[in-house]
Design a protein around this motif. Structure first.
Motif, short mmCIF file in Angstrom:
data_model
loop_
_atom_site.label_atom_id
_atom_site.label_comp_id
_atom_site.label_asym_id
_atom_site.label_seq_id
_atom_site.Cartn_x
_atom_site.Cartn_y
_atom_site.Cartn_z
N PHE A 1 24.90 -20.96 -5.25
CA PHE A 1 25.27 -21.25 -6.63
C PHE A 1 24.04 -21.69 -7.42
O PHE A 1 23.78 -21.20 -8.52
N GLN A 2 23.25 -22.59 -6.85
CA GLN A 2 22.06 -23.09 -7.51
C GLN A 2 21.06 -21.97 -7.77
O GLN A 2 20.42 -21.93 -8.81
N VAL A 3 20.93 -21.05 -6.84
CA VAL A 3 20.01 -19.91 -7.02
C VAL A 3 20.39 -19.11 -8.27
O VAL A 3 19.54 -18.73 -9.08
N LYS A 4 21.68 -18.86 -8.45
CA LYS A 4 22.14 -18.11 -9.63
C LYS A 4 21.87 -18.90 -10.92
O LYS A 4 21.46 -18.33 -11.93
N LEU A 5 22.10 -20.21 -10.86
CA LEU A 5 21.85 -21.03 -12.05
C LEU A 5 20.36 -21.10 -12.38
O LEU A 5 19.97 -21.13 -13.55
N GLU A 6 19.53 -21.12 -11.34
CA GLU A 6 18.08 -21.10 -11.58
C GLU A 6 17.66 -19.78 -12.23
O GLU A 6 16.80 -19.77 -13.12
N GLU A 7 18.26 -18.68 -11.82
CA GLU A 7 17.98 -17.39 -12.46
C GLU A 7 18.35 -17.44 -13.94
O GLU A 7 17.61 -16.95 -14.80
N LYS A 8 19.51 -18.02 -14.23
CA LYS A 8 19.95 -18.17 -15.62
C LYS A 8 18.94 -19.01 -16.40
O LYS A 8 18.51 -18.62 -17.50
N ALA A 9 18.54 -20.13 -15.85
CA ALA A 9 17.59 -21.02 -16.53
C ALA A 9 16.24 -20.35 -16.72
O ALA A 9 15.61 -20.49 -17.78
N GLU A 10 15.77 -19.61 -15.73
CA GLU A 10 14.49 -18.91 -15.85
C GLU A 10 14.54 -17.85 -16.95
O GLU A 10 13.58 -17.69 -17.71
N LEU A 11 15.65 -17.16 -17.04
CA LEU A 11 15.84 -16.16 -18.09
C LEU A 11 15.76 -16.81 -19.47
O LEU A 11 15.07 -16.32 -20.37
N LEU A 12 16.44 -17.92 -19.62
CA LEU A 12 16.44 -18.63 -20.90
C LEU A 12 15.08 -19.27 -21.18
O LEU A 12 14.63 -19.30 -22.33
N ALA A 13 14.43 -19.78 -20.15
CA ALA A 13 13.12 -20.42 -20.33
C ALA A 13 12.08 -19.44 -20.83
O ALA A 13 11.13 -19.82 -21.52
N ARG B 1 25.92 -14.35 -18.79
CA ARG B 1 27.34 -14.34 -18.39
C ARG B 1 27.50 -13.79 -16.97
O ARG B 1 28.28 -14.31 -16.18
N GLN B 2 26.76 -12.73 -16.67
CA GLN B 2 26.84 -12.12 -15.34
C GLN B 2 26.37 -13.11 -14.27
O GLN B 2 27.03 -13.26 -13.23
N LEU B 3 25.28 -13.80 -14.52
CA LEU B 3 24.78 -14.78 -13.55
C LEU B 3 25.76 -15.93 -13.37
O LEU B 3 25.95 -16.42 -12.26
N GLU B 4 26.39 -16.36 -14.46
CA GLU B 4 27.38 -17.43 -14.36
C GLU B 4 28.57 -16.98 -13.51
O GLU B 4 29.06 -17.74 -12.66
N GLU B 5 29.03 -15.75 -13.74
CA GLU B 5 30.15 -15.22 -12.94
C GLU B 5 29.76 -15.08 -11.47
O GLU B 5 30.54 -15.44 -10.58
N GLU B 6 28.56 -14.57 -11.23
CA GLU B 6 28.08 -14.44 -9.85
C GLU B 6 27.96 -15.82 -9.21
O GLU B 6 28.28 -15.99 -8.03
N GLY B 7 27.49 -16.79 -9.97
CA GLY B 7 27.37 -18.16 -9.46
C GLY B 7 28.72 -18.72 -9.05
O GLY B 7 28.85 -19.32 -7.98
N ASP B 8 29.72 -18.52 -9.90
CA ASP B 8 31.07 -19.00 -9.55
C ASP B 8 31.57 -18.33 -8.29
O ASP B 8 32.17 -18.98 -7.43
N ALA B 9 31.30 -17.03 -8.16
CA ALA B 9 31.78 -16.29 -6.99
C ALA B 9 31.09 -16.78 -5.71
O ALA B 9 31.75 -16.99 -4.69
N VAL B 10 29.77 -16.98 -5.76
CA VAL B 10 29.07 -17.40 -4.54
C VAL B 10 29.32 -18.86 -4.21
O VAL B 10 29.23 -19.24 -3.04
N LEU B 11 29.65 -19.66 -5.20
CA LEU B 11 29.97 -21.06 -4.92
C LEU B 11 31.15 -21.14 -3.96
O LEU B 11 31.14 -21.91 -3.00
N ASN B 12 32.14 -20.30 -4.21
CA ASN B 12 33.33 -20.30 -3.36
C ASN B 12 33.10 -19.65 -2.01
O ASN B 12 33.71 -20.04 -1.01
N SER B 13 32.21 -18.65 -1.96
CA SER B 13 32.03 -17.91 -0.71
C SER B 13 30.81 -18.36 0.10
O SER B 13 30.86 -18.36 1.33
N GLU B 14 29.72 -18.73 -0.58
CA GLU B 14 28.48 -19.03 0.13
C GLU B 14 28.03 -20.48 -0.01
O GLU B 14 27.14 -20.91 0.72
N GLY B 15 28.56 -21.19 -0.99
CA GLY B 15 28.23 -22.61 -1.12
C GLY B 15 27.28 -22.96 -2.24
O GLY B 15 26.86 -22.12 -3.04
N GLN B 16 26.93 -24.23 -2.26
CA GLN B 16 26.15 -24.85 -3.33
C GLN B 16 24.75 -24.25 -3.49
O GLN B 16 24.28 -24.05 -4.61
N VAL B 17 24.07 -23.96 -2.40
CA VAL B 17 22.71 -23.45 -2.49
C VAL B 17 22.69 -22.08 -3.19
O VAL B 17 21.86 -21.83 -4.08
#
Length: 123
Positions: A39-51, A21-37
């Motif tokens: 955002f993708q870094v945060k989602l990759e962290e989420k996926a790595e955690l689940l993997a 949940r924290q990574l998803e929230e951080e991803g949403d926040a950086v998408l608006n401020s820092e952009g797609q890349v």
């Protein structure tokens, strides 16, 4: 031993769910401020955690044993395999959708949170 291992597993999964949940929230926040890349870094962290769920919980699921242990292993491997696939293909959309069924509504628990609730009922 089984009950203690199940309690430890639930505690670990709750930590993972919070971090997701924290990574998803951080991803949403950086998408608006820092952009797609970013955002993708945060989602990759989420996926790595689940993997890594299957690997990280192996010792506990072994202690649980029996039919419940087998079921837990299978469920956590489903989460792990989906996340590994998302990472392998590099799909931001797939990483975003991890743990969320098509009919998910904002504010509802995700699949991992629902599974944790199910495990708590069995503990």
């Amino acid at each position: 031993m089984q009950n203690q291992a199940l309690a430890e597993l639930i505690q670990y999964l709750e930590e993972v769910a919070r971090r997701v949940r924290q990574l998803e929230e951080e991803g949403d926040a950086v998408l608006n401020s820092e952009g797609q890349v970013a955002f993708q870094v945060k989602l990759e962290e989420k996926a790595e955690l689940l993997a890594s769920l299957g690997e990280k919980t192996w010792a506990l699921t072994e202690k649980i044993g029996g039919d419940l242990g087998d079921e837990v292993v299978q469920k956590l491997e489903q989460f792990s395999m989906s996340a590994s696939t998302a990472l392998r293909i590099g799909s931001v959309f797939f990483m975003t959708a991890l743990l969320y069924p098509e009919d998910h509504k904002p504010g509802e628990p995700n699949d991992l949170e629902n599974y944790i609730a199910d495990l708590k009922k069995r503990a």
